[in-house]
Design a protein around this motif. Structure first.
Motif, PDB file in Angstrom:
ATOM      1  N   MET A  33       5.010  48.906   6.949  1.00  0.00           N
ATOM      2  CA  MET A  33       3.904  49.798   6.689  1.00  0.00           C
ATOM      3  C   MET A  33       2.702  49.799   7.527  1.00  0.00           C
ATOM      4  O   MET A  33       2.366  48.631   8.105  1.00  0.00           O
ATOM      5  CB  MET A  33       3.543  49.906   5.419  1.00  0.00           C
ATOM      6  N   SER A  34       2.146  50.685   8.004  1.00  0.00           N
ATOM      7  CA  SER A  34       1.082  50.692   8.981  1.00  0.00           C
ATOM      8  C   SER A  34      -0.208  49.860   8.429  1.00  0.00           C
ATOM      9  O   SER A  34      -0.278  49.843   7.049  1.00  0.00           O
ATOM     10  CB  SER A  34       0.765  51.956   9.314  1.00  0.00           C
ATOM     11  N   TYR A  35      -1.341  49.692   9.223  1.00  0.00           N
ATOM     12  CA  TYR A  35      -2.302  49.117   8.856  1.00  0.00           C
ATOM     13  C   TYR A  35      -3.556  49.930   9.464  1.00  0.00           C
ATOM     14  O   TYR A  35      -3.179  50.403  10.651  1.00  0.00           O
ATOM     15  CB  TYR A  35      -2.590  47.613   9.155  1.00  0.00           C
ATOM     16  N   ILE A  36      -4.659  50.234   8.812  1.00  0.00           N
ATOM     17  CA  ILE A  36      -5.774  51.010   9.626  1.00  0.00           C
ATOM     18  C   ILE A  36      -7.089  50.306   9.395  1.00  0.00           C
ATOM     19  O   ILE A  36      -7.607  49.763   8.320  1.00  0.00           O
ATOM     20  CB  ILE A  36      -5.982  52.550   8.641  1.00  0.00           C
ATOM     21  N   ASP A  37      -7.531  50.362  10.292  1.00  0.00           N
ATOM     22  CA  ASP A  37      -9.164  49.992  10.498  1.00  0.00           C
ATOM     23  C   ASP A  37     -10.064  51.191  10.716  1.00  0.00           C
ATOM     24  O   ASP A  37      -9.638  52.157  11.456  1.00  0.00           O
ATOM     25  CB  ASP A  37      -9.380  49.151  11.948  1.00  0.00           C
ATOM     26  N   GLY A  38     -10.957  51.269   9.695  1.00  0.00           N
ATOM     27  CA  GLY A  38     -11.847  52.294   9.789  1.00  0.00           C
ATOM     28  C   GLY A  38     -13.422  52.242  10.062  1.00  0.00           C
ATOM     29  O   GLY A  38     -13.768  51.027   9.772  1.00  0.00           O
ATOM     30  N   PHE A  39     -14.012  53.186  10.785  1.00  0.00           N
ATOM     31  CA  PHE A  39     -15.410  52.566  11.221  1.00  0.00           C
ATOM     32  C   PHE A  39     -16.161  53.972  11.048  1.00  0.00           C
ATOM     33  O   PHE A  39     -15.689  55.092  11.130  1.00  0.00           O
ATOM     34  CB  PHE A  39     -15.405  52.600  12.580  1.00  0.00           C
ATOM     35  N   VAL A  40     -17.270  53.992  10.570  1.00  0.00           N
ATOM     36  CA  VAL A  40     -18.344  54.802  10.292  1.00  0.00           C
ATOM     37  C   VAL A  40     -19.623  54.507  11.105  1.00  0.00           C
ATOM     38  O   VAL A  40     -20.001  53.210  10.809  1.00  0.00           O
ATOM     39  CB  VAL A  40     -18.722  55.363   9.055  1.00  0.00           C
ATOM     40  N   ILE A  41     -20.224  55.053  12.222  1.00  0.00           N
ATOM     41  CA  ILE A  41     -21.392  54.666  12.781  1.00  0.00           C
ATOM     42  C   ILE A  41     -22.199  55.917  12.948  1.00  0.00           C
ATOM     43  O   ILE A  41     -21.923  57.287  12.791  1.00  0.00           O
ATOM     44  CB  ILE A  41     -21.137  54.220  14.217  1.00  0.00           C
ATOM     45  N   ALA A  42     -23.500  55.642  13.357  1.00  0.00           N
ATOM     46  CA  ALA A  42     -24.449  56.845  13.617  1.00  0.00           C
ATOM     47  C   ALA A  42     -24.807  56.720  15.025  1.00  0.00           C
ATOM     48  O   ALA A  42     -25.085  55.691  15.707  1.00  0.00           O
ATOM     49  CB  ALA A  42     -25.923  56.458  12.872  1.00  0.00           C
ATOM     50  N   VAL A  43     -24.552  57.729  15.835  1.00  0.00           N
ATOM     51  CA  VAL A  43     -24.745  57.941  17.372  1.00  0.00           C
ATOM     52  C   VAL A  43     -25.710  58.931  17.494  1.00  0.00           C
ATOM     53  O   VAL A  43     -25.606  60.062  16.937  1.00  0.00           O
ATOM     54  CB  VAL A  43     -23.544  58.285  17.622  1.00  0.00           C
ATOM     55  N   PRO A  44     -26.929  58.488  18.324  1.00  0.00           N
ATOM     56  CA  PRO A  44     -27.885  59.593  18.765  1.00  0.00           C
ATOM     57  C   PRO A  44     -27.305  60.764  19.322  1.00  0.00           C
ATOM     58  O   PRO A  44     -26.330  60.363  20.380  1.00  0.00           O
ATOM     59  CB  PRO A  44     -28.779  58.760  19.638  1.00  0.00           C
ATOM     60  N   VAL A  50      -8.443  53.271  13.730  1.00  0.00           N
ATOM     61  CA  VAL A  50      -7.345  52.807  14.430  1.00  0.00           C
ATOM     62  C   VAL A  50      -5.896  52.376  13.636  1.00  0.00           C
ATOM     63  O   VAL A  50      -6.201  51.823  12.688  1.00  0.00           O
ATOM     64  CB  VAL A  50      -7.790  51.514  15.197  1.00  0.00           C
ATOM     65  N   GLU A  51      -4.961  53.061  13.886  1.00  0.00           N
ATOM     66  CA  GLU A  51      -3.629  52.657  13.290  1.00  0.00           C
ATOM     67  C   GLU A  51      -2.926  51.957  14.075  1.00  0.00           C
ATOM     68  O   GLU A  51      -2.605  51.974  15.183  1.00  0.00           O
ATOM     69  CB  GLU A  51      -3.097  54.121  13.160  1.00  0.00           C
ATOM     70  N   TRP A  52      -2.455  50.808  13.053  1.00  0.00           N
ATOM     71  CA  TRP A  52      -1.658  49.927  13.705  1.00  0.00           C
ATOM     72  C   TRP A  52      -0.390  50.006  13.073  1.00  0.00           C
ATOM     73  O   TRP A  52      -0.312  50.168  11.833  1.00  0.00           O
ATOM     74  CB  TRP A  52      -2.387  48.403  13.373  1.00  0.00           C
ATOM     75  N   PRO A  53       0.766  49.120  13.674  1.00  0.00           N
ATOM     76  CA  PRO A  53       2.071  48.996  13.110  1.00  0.00           C
ATOM     77  C   PRO A  53       2.165  48.396  11.689  1.00  0.00           C
ATOM     78  O   PRO A  53       2.868  48.545  10.837  1.00  0.00           O
ATOM     79  CB  PRO A  53       2.981  48.579  14.221  1.00  0.00           C
ATOM     80  N   ASP A  54       1.333  47.138  11.835  1.00  0.00           N
ATOM     81  CA  ASP A  54       1.294  46.365  10.488  1.00  0.00           C
ATOM     82  C   ASP A  54      -0.014  45.491  10.833  1.00  0.00           C
ATOM     83  O   ASP A  54      -0.572  45.563  11.807  1.00  0.00           O
ATOM     84  CB  ASP A  54       2.444  45.505  10.359  1.00  0.00           C
ATOM     85  N   LYS A  55      -0.374  44.631   9.570  1.00  0.00           N
ATOM     86  CA  LYS A  55      -1.483  43.960   9.672  1.00  0.00           C
ATOM     87  C   LYS A  55      -1.485  42.718  10.691  1.00  0.00           C
ATOM     88  O   LYS A  55      -2.488  42.393  11.230  1.00  0.00           O
ATOM     89  CB  LYS A  55      -1.979  43.441   8.395  1.00  0.00           C
ATOM     90  N   ALA A  56      -0.156  42.166  10.876  1.00  0.00           N
ATOM     91  CA  ALA A  56      -0.132  41.086  11.865  1.00  0.00           C
ATOM     92  C   ALA A  56      -0.485  41.489  13.278  1.00  0.00           C
ATOM     93  O   ALA A  56      -1.183  40.839  13.922  1.00  0.00           O
ATOM     94  CB  ALA A  56       1.282  40.458  11.692  1.00  0.00           C
ATOM     95  N   THR A  57       0.229  42.499  13.573  1.00  0.00           N
ATOM     96  CA  THR A  57      -0.266  43.292  14.992  1.00  0.00           C
ATOM     97  C   THR A  57      -1.662  43.549  15.130  1.00  0.00           C
ATOM     98  O   THR A  57      -2.326  43.349  16.175  1.00  0.00           O
ATOM     99  CB  THR A  57       0.562  44.499  15.174  1.00  0.00           C
TER     100      THR A  57
END
Length: 118
Positions: free
Chosen positions: A1-12, A71-78
């Motif tokens: 199963m895939s693994y997802i890193d999520g990010f929320v930022i404020a950009v001028p 960012v979607e990854w194939p798995d957490k190890a990757t």
């Protein structure tokens, strides 16, 4: 199963094009180190909430937009191996060269529990 890193930022808002160029430079590195997909989304309909909301979460100021990325990854190890490589990569910009205030970035890793289709 895939693994997802999520990010929320404020950009001028004035840095929109600089942010897009930053993403076009950095995001291919994510793919090079094992990510499957990178998505950068500029806030278009980000309403103020009564208790909490995206703008408050990143302390967005007047003249800043919220950016939601993943960012979607194939798995957490990757992902773990890839992020270690990214932090050592000389192409990784210094915090002072980012088109946003990284101190207000919210990020985290997530294991999908429902994914449609698929």
């Amino acid at each position: 199963m895939s693994y997802i890193d999520g990010f929320v930022i404020a950009v001028p808002d004035a840095n929109r094009e600089q942010f897009i160029e930053h993403a076009r430079t950095l995001d291919p590195i994510f793919l090079e180190i094992g990510a499957i997909r990178v998505v950068e989304c500029w806030g278009d309909d980000v309403p103020d909430g009564t208790l909490t909301d995206f703008r408050r979460a990143v302390q967005a100021k007047q003249g800043e937009s919220v950016v939601f990325s993943w960012v979607e990854w194939p798995d957490k190890a990757t992902r773990d191996a890839g992020m270690a490589k990214l932090m050592e990569d000389p192409r990784m910009p210094a915090p002072s060269d980012m088109p946003f205030d990284g101190k207000r970035m919210i990020f985290g890793g997530f294991t999908p529990v429902v994914s449609l289709p698929g």
